[in-house]
Design an enzyme around this catalytic site. Structure first.
Site, short mmCIF file in Angstrom:
data_model
loop_
_atom_site.label_atom_id
_atom_site.label_comp_id
_atom_site.label_asym_id
_atom_site.label_seq_id
_atom_site.Cartn_x
_atom_site.Cartn_y
_atom_site.Cartn_z
N SER A 50 -63.06 -12.31 1.07
CA SER A 50 -62.69 -13.01 2.24
C SER A 50 -62.86 -14.53 1.80
CB SER A 50 -63.09 -12.95 3.54
OG SER A 50 -63.03 -13.98 4.32
N TYR A 57 -70.56 -11.45 8.74
CA TYR A 57 -69.00 -11.22 8.06
C TYR A 57 -69.01 -11.70 6.81
CZ TYR A 57 -64.15 -10.80 7.20
OH TYR A 57 -62.81 -10.66 6.68
#
Length: 270
Positions: free
Chosen positions: A145, A158
């Site tokens: 990401s 995350y």
């Protein structure tokens, strides 16, 4: 002589988190490129729907494994299906986001996120890359990401898991690449998936949300060409500007502020 996609990464692809979103699209595009596919996700009913659709549209073989990848010994559930097959492509896509202040997030959910987003991919890459190295061909994609590049408030755990995926992918790109195995760290950016929609994001003119078809196509096209890639020209431009024109503290504040604007506002008690 240039080899075809099935020759390089076939005959079977294994995709985790394959019932919805990016994982489902990875499965579809792998099948479209001529690979048989193994789909792993938690929802057996959705997996069957996805398998039936792929078989009907592309005529490839499809197998499914309903499995929670946060479990202790996931290989016990996977290897009975895969041991008789030649896995040429592994897509470590499974994961879930938890956009919330760190101290307000339940620890068991953070631990599960760590296991699904990072630990599961480690286990599968370690297992399946052995045969790929022996065959001197194959590919592995780790879903990362843009938040892997900078600390990101309200999704700290995350971001940490995605940073792990990026670094292990880039490291294995060199280490396994010497044996003909292509590895890619894929930073999907903001992509319209069920997980993205579940966060009830607000629109932000600075954040371009990609469709899953375009994002997955960029990943498959980048495999074997570079160690990592950020999906989308606007995303690449944005992170280039952050990296070249701002200090790291400024970049972290900007990225974190965007998360707060899109998914918040959060009361962090400060």
């Amino acid at each position: 002589m240039k080899t075809s996609f099935p020759e390089r990464y076939g005959p079977w692809a294994l995709i985790t988190g394959a019932s919805r979103g990016l994982g489902a699209e990875f499965a579809r595009q792998c099948a479209e490129r001529g690979l048989n596919v193994i789909l792993i996700a938690t929802n057996a009913a959705l997996l069957k729907e996805r398998a039936d659709s792929i078989q009907k549209d592309y005529g490839v073989e499809v197998r499914t494994i309903a499995l929670d990848l946060s479990g202790e010994d996931i290989l016990q559930e996977i290897t009975p299906v895969t041991d008789s097959l030649e896995i040429g492509l592994l897509v470590n896509n499974a994961g879930f986001s938890l956009v919330h202040p760190f101290l307000d997030s339940p620890l068991d959910q953070l631990e599960k996120q760590l296991h699904v987003n990072a630990r599961a991919g480690l286990i599968l890459a370690h297992h399946f890359s052995r045969k790929m190295v022996e065959r001197r061909r194959g590919g592995i994609i780790f879903l990362s990401s843009g938040s892997a590049l900078y600390g990101t408030a309200y999704c700290a755990n995350y971001s940490g898991t995605k940073a792990y995926n990026l670094i292990i992918a880039e490291s294995l790109w060199h280490e396994l690449g010497r044996y003909g195995v292509d590895v890619l760290g894929f930073m999907a950016g903001s992509t319209k998936t069920p997980g993205w929609d579940a966060g009830e994001p607000k629109s932000c003119r600075f954040v371009k949300v990609m469709d899953v078809k375009s994002a997955v196509a960029e990943a498959l096209n980048a495999l074997g060409k570079r160690p990592s890639v950020i999906a989308g020209k606007s995303n690449r431009l944005g992170f280039f500007i952050l990296g070249k024109m701002m200090s790291r503290s400024q970049a972290i504040r900007i990225v974190s502020g965007s998360i707060n604007k899109i998914f918040g506002p959060f009361d962090d008690g400060v």
